[in-house]
Scaffold this motif. Structure first.
Motif, short mmCIF file in Angstrom:
data_model
loop_
_atom_site.label_atom_id
_atom_site.label_comp_id
_atom_site.label_asym_id
_atom_site.label_seq_id
_atom_site.Cartn_x
_atom_site.Cartn_y
_atom_site.Cartn_z
N ILE A 62 0.82 -1.21 0.00
CA ILE A 62 0.00 0.00 0.00
C ILE A 62 0.86 1.26 0.00
N HIS A 63 1.95 1.24 0.75
CA HIS A 63 2.80 2.43 0.81
C HIS A 63 3.93 2.39 -0.21
N ARG A 64 3.90 1.42 -1.09
CA ARG A 64 4.89 1.28 -2.17
C ARG A 64 6.32 1.23 -1.61
N VAL A 65 6.46 0.45 -0.53
CA VAL A 65 7.77 0.31 0.09
C VAL A 65 8.29 -1.09 -0.23
N SER A 66 9.53 -1.16 -0.73
CA SER A 66 10.17 -2.48 -0.91
C SER A 66 11.15 -2.67 0.23
N TRP A 67 10.97 -3.71 0.97
CA TRP A 67 11.86 -4.03 2.10
C TRP A 67 12.92 -4.99 1.55
N LEU A 68 14.12 -4.48 1.37
CA LEU A 68 15.13 -5.24 0.62
C LEU A 68 15.96 -6.16 1.51
N ARG A 69 16.31 -5.67 2.66
CA ARG A 69 17.14 -6.48 3.55
C ARG A 69 16.81 -6.19 5.00
N CYS A 70 17.02 -7.21 5.83
CA CYS A 70 16.98 -7.03 7.28
C CYS A 70 18.32 -7.52 7.82
N TYR A 71 19.00 -6.68 8.58
CA TYR A 71 20.27 -7.07 9.20
C TYR A 71 19.97 -7.22 10.69
N LEU A 72 20.00 -8.44 11.14
CA LEU A 72 19.56 -8.74 12.50
C LEU A 72 20.78 -9.05 13.36
N SER A 73 20.93 -8.29 14.46
CA SER A 73 22.10 -8.54 15.30
C SER A 73 22.01 -9.96 15.86
N ARG A 74 23.15 -10.55 16.13
CA ARG A 74 23.18 -11.95 16.52
C ARG A 74 22.36 -12.21 17.78
N LEU A 119 18.45 -13.03 -2.23
CA LEU A 119 19.40 -13.75 -1.37
C LEU A 119 18.66 -14.99 -0.86
N ALA A 120 19.06 -16.14 -1.35
CA ALA A 120 18.30 -17.34 -1.01
C ALA A 120 18.46 -17.71 0.47
N GLU A 121 19.69 -17.70 0.94
CA GLU A 121 19.95 -18.08 2.34
C GLU A 121 20.42 -16.84 3.08
N SER A 122 20.15 -16.78 4.37
CA SER A 122 20.69 -15.66 5.14
C SER A 122 22.21 -15.85 5.24
N ARG A 123 22.96 -14.74 5.42
CA ARG A 123 24.41 -14.86 5.49
C ARG A 123 24.95 -13.84 6.50
N ASP A 124 26.19 -14.02 6.87
CA ASP A 124 26.77 -13.16 7.89
C ASP A 124 27.13 -11.80 7.31
N CYS A 125 27.02 -10.79 8.15
CA CYS A 125 27.49 -9.47 7.77
C CYS A 125 27.96 -8.76 9.05
N VAL A 167 28.20 -4.00 6.24
CA VAL A 167 29.10 -4.49 5.20
C VAL A 167 29.05 -6.02 5.17
N ASP A 168 29.26 -6.57 3.98
CA ASP A 168 29.39 -8.04 3.88
C ASP A 168 30.49 -8.49 4.85
N HIS A 169 30.30 -9.64 5.41
CA HIS A 169 31.25 -10.09 6.42
C HIS A 169 32.66 -10.19 5.85
N ASP A 170 32.75 -10.71 4.61
CA ASP A 170 34.07 -10.93 3.99
C ASP A 170 34.84 -9.62 3.78
N ARG A 171 34.12 -8.54 3.59
CA ARG A 171 34.77 -7.27 3.27
C ARG A 171 34.93 -6.37 4.50
N GLU A 194 22.34 -11.27 7.65
CA GLU A 194 21.67 -10.54 6.57
C GLU A 194 20.56 -11.43 6.01
N ILE A 195 19.35 -10.91 6.05
CA ILE A 195 18.19 -11.69 5.60
C ILE A 195 17.52 -10.93 4.45
N ASP A 196 17.15 -11.67 3.41
CA ASP A 196 16.32 -11.08 2.36
C ASP A 196 14.88 -11.38 2.77
#
Ligand code: NA7
Length: 759
Positions: A62-74, A119-125, A167-171, A194-196
């Motif tokens: 409704i608000h035309r918002v795309s939620w692209l990523r969620c970065y969830l602290s451990r 992003l199919a699987e969640s990954r570290d960041c 940032v991506d964990h690797d970088r 990092e979750i899609d």
């Protein structure tokens, strides 16, 4: 050097904007997206599933918002979220709907790789925290871009006294080094996940979905010819309402050999049966009826904006003759049993008078609101006066003038009966269990100028209906009810209340059906209107609902509330004085016996599943549909049922029609069914069945869709099967709307029918 950081989406939009500024500038501009980051402290640590559940919330759309990523602290105490949105306010409104009232939303800058691909699987960041005076987001981004080019992604936002960098964990170490060498010291850093959050499109994970699109047919070059079904019909259609006649016309147009069975003596479905006083359509009639023929639009002169039953019934009779359909129809032929023949791959259809017929395909156009539901009061049969259900109103009519009449039920039907017979009946007793919000229908005669305008704009009218949420000429106002001042909101409500049809409901603020607060503003406005229209404050109090607006289909009234100002109309509030039993002389409530000559049951229908449950439907292995649906309907797109091959439902349970303009939804259903049958036949197959996985996915989606709206706050309605005793309390309608339903149906067809098994 000046860096301009545009996300790919914005770059794309800018390019398009240059190209088509003249034609569509308004549209493109409304869709320009910017990056935002929200810092959220969730009340309880969410897991990945919870994040994905939140992402299905309809408020995003409704608000035309795309939620692209969620970065969830451990430790789950903090969420950083990345959005594409038109503005920060839209993101705040979404977060408010989701229950995150304290979230801080700021503009964000994406540095490096700006493509938020799936992003199919969640990954570290890693989340790096810098002091706020580390430089602007743009300056930080420029520094990182210089050092790392496009080989990383950093999302940067100034949040209070911190600059946060994801940032991506690797970088992360390399980025921290770059910052360190520029004299920017980290305050802290945290590992995060990092979750899609974006849900995968429906049915996309089903086996074979992708490969089916271009799948060669099993019997390439041997498409099944029309009428080539070995002595049987290609298709049988049950029901001669909008659904059945649409299906019949469409399938005949494909050259198939089709027969239609109808239990009534004439065409029209609900318009044949519902002959009660005051019955009329609640969609602007010209948008409700068949659209398959421009000639029909030119030839038929509608007399009223919301046509009465008799005019619509005449229209149906005209249509079946005009298009030579009658010879394919059998009236007074209730279908009692339909059994699928596993070996032969066809349906056997049996009517009450013993006619048996076989057909490859079966289209159940039996209607969502066609199985009348009588109340289960003791003594119902003992009433000595005239008693009838509104949906079985006798052709000869019922004498009401000067008599003592009772009406049980105040849904859309009860409202129409009551406002029409008030003044005709000598004394009218209205037995109300749940009050409902009615809005003025504002019906009016149609003149030649109206009809001329409709004919001229016909294509545009159909497009507008197709593009709207519910298939109406009305569509939600694309603004949140919370984003405007109280005075503006009131002015908008007043304007909508003065407009015809469902303007007040489906033309209201975009989040009316999502946000309880907005809904309450609108509901309260209508409560005030009831108080203004009803003289006796005590009667008004009892007519005022307390549930959210729109959790029942909204009755359109023409003098309903004023009827209660008459001295001969009496409101009996069954919440205060319930009916104890029906007695020969009338209705006995907990307070008194009310003598009556006529008792009208406007008590609704065994909705969605009722009509089919009254037929002995057996699929593969002799399984009964009634048994399968005993704990709630299960369907694929509201159009098919797993284990019942070659059976198609029009306007069945889990379909959008209950909240939409039924005519438009029905034609969309029929188009999909026809296209699907064509696909099966052209592929040389003879059998098609929904897989159990696909059915489960749609059924779960139907539940999710309702839970994302205010519907879930009031489940005492036929939307949830509550009006039929013994029926499970499960949502029976698709709350995503007609447009969304079409989108899913088209996606399935365009992808080569994932979720369906062909043989
Ligand atoms: P609805 O909307 O299901 O309304 C039925 C009404 O009958 C509603 O007010 C019910 O009260 C009432 N009802 C049902 N059973 C009883 C008993 N046992 N006692 C008292 N009152 C009862 O059906 P309609 O025919 O009005 O409309 C159906 C659709 O047709 C409508 O949505 C439009 O799309 C057109 P309750 O609310 O359950 O307390």
């Amino acid at each position: 050097m000046i860096h301009i950081h545009l996300s790919t989406a914005v770059r794309g939009v800018a390019r398009k904007l240059r190209k088509c500024r003249s034609e569509f500038a308004g549209f493109i501009l409304r869709n320009a997206m910017n990056d935002f980051m929200a810092l959220i402290t969730p009340p309880a640590p969410p897991d990945v599933d919870e994040v994905r559940r939140l992402a299905r919330h309809g408020c995003l759309d409704i608000h035309r918002v795309s939620w692209l990523r969620c970065y969830l602290s451990r430790d789950g105490t903090r969420m950083l979220c990345w959005y594409h949105a038109p503005d920060a306010e839209s993101v705040r409104l979404v977060l408010r709907h989701q229950g995150f009232t304290d979230a801080v939303v700021r503009a964000a800058v994406v540095s490096g790789d700006a493509d938020p691909g799936a992003l199919a699987e969640s990954r570290d960041c890693r989340v790096l925290e810098l002091p706020a005076d580390s430089g602007t987001s743009a300056a930080l981004s420029a520094r990182l871009d210089d050092a790392h080019g496009g080989r990383y992604r950093a999302l940067i936002s100034q949040q209070g006294d911190l600059a946060l960098l994801v940032v991506d964990h690797d970088r992360a170490d390399a980025v921290a080094d770059t910052l360190g060498s520029a004299g920017i010291a980290l305050i802290d850093e945290q590992n995060a996940v990092e979750i899609d959050p974006r849900p995968a499109s429906l049915f996309s994970t089903l086996p074979g979905a992708a490969s089916r699109a271009g799948r060669p047919s099993r019997r390439a070059g041997q498409a099944v010819a029309p009428g080539d079904a070995g002595g049987m019909l290609d298709a049988v259609v049950i029901g001669a309402g909008l659904s059945g006649i649409s299906a019949l016309h469409r399938l005949l147009g494909m050259g198939l050999v089709v027969r239609l069975y109808e239990s009534g003596s004439g065409a029209g479905g609900v318009w044949h049966w519902n002959r009660y006083p005051g019955a009329r359509v609640d969609s602007e009639v010209y948008t409700y009826v068949f659209s398959f023929s421009d000639d029909l639009v030119r030839e038929w002169d509608w007399q009223e904006l919301f046509a009465p039953q008799a005019e619509i019934a005449r229209y149906f009779e005209h249509v079946i003759d005009r298009f030579d359909l009658r010879r394919h129809m059998r009236f007074d032929s209730p279908v009692v049993a339909v059994h699928f023949d596993d070996g032969g791959g066809f349906w056997t259809i049996e009517t009450a008078d013993g006619e048996r017929m076989s057909a490859r395909y079966l289209v159940a156009a039996t209607g969502a609101l066609t199985a009348p539901q009588m109340p289960d009061y003791p003594g119902l049969d003992t009433f000595s006066g005239v008693s009838c259900h509104t949906a079985r109103w006798p052709c000869s009519g019922v004498a009401l003038a000067g008599r003592r009449v009772g009406v049980i039920g105040t849904g859309a039907t009860g409202v129409q009966v009551i406002q029409t017979i008030a003044g005709e009946a000598g004394e009218l007793y209205v037995f109300q269990r749940t009050p409902t919000y009615c809005v003025p229908q504002r019906n009016r005669p149609m003149d030649d100028a109206d009809r001329e305008r409709i004919r001229r704009d016909w294509g545009r009218i159909l497009d507008a209906c197709r593009d709207s949420w519910g298939g109406f000429v009305h569509d939600f106002h694309p603004v949140s009810g919370l984003a405007v001042s109280a005075a503006d909101r009131r002015a908008k409500f007043e304007e909508l209340w003065r407009s015809p049809g469902f303007a007040f409901w489906l033309g209201n603020y975009a989040d009316l059906m999502m946000n309880p607060e907005v809904n309450e503003y609108a509901s309260d406005f209508l409560r005030e209107k009831i108080r203004e229209q009803v003289d006796d404050p005590d009667v008004a109090r009892r007519l005022i609902p307390d549930h959210p607006l729109g959790t029942k289909r909204v009755p359109l009234e023409n003098g309903y509330y004023e009827a209660f100002n008459r001295p001969d109309v009496h409101l009996v509030d069954l919440r205060e004085t319930p009916i104890e039993r029906i007695v020969p002389e009338g209705v006995r409530t907990s307070r008194e016996t009310i003598p009556l000559d006529v008792l009208i049951h406007a008590t609704g229908f065994d909705a969605g599943t009722g009509a089919l449950a009254r037929i002995d439907v057996r699929g593969t292995g002799g399984a009964s549909l009634a048994d399968k649906w005993r704990h709630g309907a299960q369907t694929f797109l509201g159009l098919m049922v797993s284990g019942f091959p070659n059976l198609f439902l029009v306007n069945g349970p889990h379909n959008a029609a209950a909240l939409s303009n039924a005519g438009r939804s029905i034609e969309q259903n029929v188009t999909w069914i026809a296209r699907c049958i064509e696909h099966v036949r052209e592929s040389g197959f003879t059998r098609i069945d929904a897989s159990a996985e696909a059915e489960k996915e749609w059924t779960e989606h139907v539940v999710d869709a309702a839970n994302g709206t205010v519907l879930a706050q009031m489940t005492d309605s036929w939307f949830y099967g509550a009006n039929t005793s013994g029926k499970p309390r499960r949502v029976t309608i698709y709350a995503g709307g007609a447009r969304e339903h079409r989108r899913h149906c088209d996606a399935v067809a365009n992808a080569g029918y994932p979720g369906l098994d062909f043989s």
